[in-house]
Design an enzyme around this catalytic site. Structure first.
Site, PDB file in Angstrom:
ATOM      1  N   ASP A 126     -32.875 -68.697 -82.345  1.00  7.72           N
ATOM      2  CA  ASP A 126     -32.361 -67.631 -83.227  1.00  7.72           C
ATOM      3  C   ASP A 126     -33.509 -66.771 -83.732  1.00  7.72           C
ATOM      4  OD1 ASP A 126     -29.477 -69.339 -84.751  1.00  7.72           O
ATOM      5  OD2 ASP A 126     -30.016 -68.844 -82.664  1.00  7.72           O
ATOM      6  N   GLY A 151     -28.500 -75.197 -81.626  1.00 10.33           N
ATOM      7  CA  GLY A 151     -28.296 -74.754 -83.013  1.00 10.33           C
ATOM      8  C   GLY A 151     -29.151 -73.538 -83.323  1.00 10.33           C
ATOM      9  N   HIS A 200     -41.802 -59.275 -79.166  1.00  9.49           N
ATOM     10  CA  HIS A 200     -42.710 -60.340 -79.641  1.00  9.49           C
ATOM     11  C   HIS A 200     -41.911 -61.567 -80.084  1.00  9.49           C
ATOM     12  CE1 HIS A 200     -46.307 -61.864 -81.949  1.00  9.49           C
ATOM     13  NE2 HIS A 200     -45.353 -62.417 -82.683  1.00  9.49           N
ATOM     14  N   GLU A 201     -40.879 -61.333 -80.896  1.00  5.65           N
ATOM     15  CA  GLU A 201     -40.080 -62.453 -81.415  1.00  5.65           C
ATOM     16  C   GLU A 201     -39.387 -63.199 -80.285  1.00  5.65           C
ATOM     17  OE1 GLU A 201     -41.612 -61.875 -84.903  1.00  5.65           O
ATOM     18  OE2 GLU A 201     -40.320 -63.572 -84.405  1.00  5.65           O
ATOM     19  N   HIS A 206     -34.552 -63.561 -86.359  1.00  2.00           N
ATOM     20  CA  HIS A 206     -34.129 -62.814 -87.538  1.00  2.00           C
ATOM     21  C   HIS A 206     -35.125 -61.715 -87.861  1.00  2.00           C
ATOM     22  CE1 HIS A 206     -32.051 -66.781 -89.001  1.00  2.00           C
ATOM     23  NE2 HIS A 206     -31.479 -66.254 -87.923  1.00  2.00           N
ATOM     24  N   HIS A 230     -41.448 -65.807 -78.858  1.00  2.00           N
ATOM     25  CA  HIS A 230     -41.355 -67.066 -79.622  1.00  2.00           C
ATOM     26  C   HIS A 230     -40.060 -67.800 -79.301  1.00  2.00           C
ATOM     27  CE1 HIS A 230     -44.903 -66.377 -81.949  1.00  2.00           C
ATOM     28  NE2 HIS A 230     -44.408 -65.376 -82.673  1.00  2.00           N
ATOM     29  N   ARG A 233     -42.699 -54.902 -95.628  1.00  2.00           N
ATOM     30  CA  ARG A 233     -43.984 -55.333 -95.046  1.00  2.00           C
ATOM     31  C   ARG A 233     -44.120 -56.862 -95.089  1.00  2.00           C
ATOM     32  NH1 ARG A 233     -46.515 -50.956 -93.902  1.00  2.00           N
ATOM     33  NH2 ARG A 233     -48.542 -51.927 -93.602  1.00  2.00           N
ATOM     34  N   ASP A 259     -36.327 -58.870 -90.842  1.00  2.00           N
ATOM     35  CA  ASP A 259     -36.269 -58.631 -92.276  1.00  2.00           C
ATOM     36  C   ASP A 259     -35.632 -57.264 -92.522  1.00  2.00           C
ATOM     37  OD1 ASP A 259     -38.762 -58.831 -94.979  1.00  2.00           O
ATOM     38  OD2 ASP A 259     -36.653 -58.226 -94.952  1.00  2.00           O
ATOM     39  N   HIS A 299     -38.838 -63.400 -87.830  1.00  2.00           N
ATOM     40  CA  HIS A 299     -39.231 -64.753 -87.412  1.00  2.00           C
ATOM     41  C   HIS A 299     -38.232 -65.241 -86.381  1.00  2.00           C
ATOM     42  CE1 HIS A 299     -36.406 -67.452 -89.844  1.00  2.00           C
ATOM     43  NE2 HIS A 299     -36.047 -66.242 -90.206  1.00  2.00           N
ATOM     44  N   HIS A 317     -48.740 -67.746 -80.308  1.00  2.00           N
ATOM     45  CA  HIS A 317     -49.549 -66.545 -80.451  1.00  2.00           C
ATOM     46  C   HIS A 317     -50.745 -66.561 -79.512  1.00  2.00           C
ATOM     47  CE1 HIS A 317     -47.854 -65.602 -84.678  1.00  2.00           C
ATOM     48  NE2 HIS A 317     -47.277 -64.858 -83.734  1.00  2.00           N
ATOM     49  N   HIS A 352     -31.620 -60.086 -92.000  1.00  2.00           N
ATOM     50  CA  HIS A 352     -31.294 -60.547 -93.346  1.00  2.00           C
ATOM     51  C   HIS A 352     -32.392 -60.149 -94.324  1.00  2.00           C
ATOM     52  CE1 HIS A 352     -34.006 -64.104 -93.583  1.00  2.00           C
ATOM     53  NE2 HIS A 352     -33.628 -64.436 -92.353  1.00  2.00           N
ATOM     54  N   ALA A 406     -23.884 -68.271 -78.914  1.00  2.00           N
ATOM     55  CA  ALA A 406     -24.855 -67.889 -77.882  1.00  2.00           C
ATOM     56  C   ALA A 406     -26.145 -68.654 -78.174  1.00  2.00           C
ATOM     57  CB  ALA A 406     -25.108 -66.380 -77.937  1.00  2.00           C
TER      58      ALA A 406
HETATM   59  C1  LIG Z   1     -45.843 -57.408 -82.487  1.00  2.00           C
HETATM   60  O1  LIG Z   1     -44.776 -58.152 -83.005  1.00  2.00           O
HETATM   61  C2  LIG Z   1     -44.912 -58.753 -84.228  1.00  2.00           C
HETATM   62  C3  LIG Z   1     -46.134 -58.862 -84.881  1.00  2.00           C
HETATM   63  C4  LIG Z   1     -46.191 -59.480 -86.147  1.00  2.00           C
HETATM   64  C5  LIG Z   1     -45.027 -59.977 -86.717  1.00  2.00           C
HETATM   65  S1  LIG Z   1     -45.075 -60.658 -88.303  1.00  2.00           S
HETATM   66  O2  LIG Z   1     -46.127 -60.009 -89.055  1.00  2.00           O
HETATM   67  O3  LIG Z   1     -43.743 -60.627 -88.887  1.00  2.00           O
HETATM   68  C6  LIG Z   1     -45.503 -62.326 -88.122  1.00  2.00           C
HETATM   69  C7  LIG Z   1     -44.322 -63.146 -87.645  1.00  2.00           C
HETATM   70  C8  LIG Z   1     -44.498 -63.510 -86.179  1.00  2.00           C
HETATM   71  O4  LIG Z   1     -45.662 -63.649 -85.764  1.00  2.00           O
HETATM   72  O5  LIG Z   1     -43.524 -63.610 -85.446  1.00  2.00           O
HETATM   73  C9  LIG Z   1     -46.027 -62.829 -89.425  1.00  2.00           C
HETATM   74  F1  LIG Z   1     -46.461 -64.087 -89.265  1.00  2.00           F
HETATM   75  F2  LIG Z   1     -45.074 -62.817 -90.331  1.00  2.00           F
HETATM   76  C10 LIG Z   1     -43.811 -59.877 -86.058  1.00  2.00           C
HETATM   77  C11 LIG Z   1     -43.754 -59.264 -84.806  1.00  2.00           C
HETATM   78 ZN   LIG Z   2     -45.450 -64.041 -83.792  1.00  2.00          ZN
HETATM   79 ZN   LIG Z   3     -34.209 -66.022 -91.128  1.00  2.00          ZN
END
Ligand SMILES: COc1ccc(S(=O)(=O)[C@H](CC(=O)O)C(F)F)cc1
Ligand SMILES: [Zn+2]
Ligand SMILES: [Zn+2]
Length: 153
Positions: A87, A83, A110-111, A89, A114, A71, A91, A76, A120, A61, A54
């Site tokens: 994608d 490829g 949010h992800e 992921h 991206h 935290r 935490d 990401h 941002h 992970h 997909a």
């Molecule tokens: C509101 O959604 C998010 C806010 C902050 C994050 S984060 O703190 O993991 C961010 C990663 C990101 O901005 O996607 C950081 F740089 F690691 C992820 C999702």
């Molecule tokens: Zn972000």
């Molecule tokens: Zn990853």
């Protein structure tokens, strides 16, 4: 390279994997509604696949880079492309919830921004603001988010 700035199609497929923090049906629902946030604001359609290929592979992970235990970096996503492109992921050292912290739906929305090519925002009201706020119950898009996704697609 595989990375572009946007997908060159409007139907984007995904496969979701799971975390032990929540029932599978709940994870399915949270991911589907996180995609729906962007679908409602744009001309994009997201189709969940069950096969092994997909556009957006959604996975959980642990300590592999860039994850760092509880935290810190919560998730990401790779920008659009072949490829690993798109994608996303999460935490799995975080506790994923439907509640305040950390809300899987909000982080996923949010992800996926991206994964669609958005950067941002400096606007604290924007979904693409770079820090997680537990007060953001819903993942409603700011008008800026709607404008940005429609500038891109
Ligand atoms: C509101 O959604 C998010 C806010 C902050 C994050 S984060 O703190 O993991 C961010 C990663 C990101 O901005 O996607 C950081 F740089 F690691 C992820 C999702
Ligand atoms: Zn972000
Ligand atoms: Zn990853």
């Amino acid at each position: 390279n595989a990375q572009g700035t946007r997908w060159n199609k409007n139907i984007i497929t995904y496969i979701g994997r799971y975390t032990r923090d929540l029932p599978r049906s709940t994870v399915d629902f949270l991911l589907e509604t996180a995609f729906r946030v962007w679908a409602r604001a744009s001309s994009l359609t997201f189709v969940r696949m069950h096969s092994h290929n997909a556009d957006i592979m959604v996975e959980f992970h642990g300590d592999l880079y860039p994850f760092d235990g509880p935290r810190g970096t919560l998730a990401h996503a790779f920008g659009p492309g072949l490829g690993v492109g798109g994608d996303t992921h999460f935490d799995d050292d975080e506790r994923w919830t439907t509640g305040k912290t950390f809300n899987l739906h909000v982080v996923a929305a949010h992800e996926f921004g991206h994964a669609l090519g958005l950067k941002h925002s400096r606007n604290p009201e924007s979904l693409m603001y770079p820090t997680y706020k537990s007060s953001r119950g819903a993942s409603l898009l700011a008008s800026e988010d709607v404008a940005n996704i429609n500038t891109l697609y």
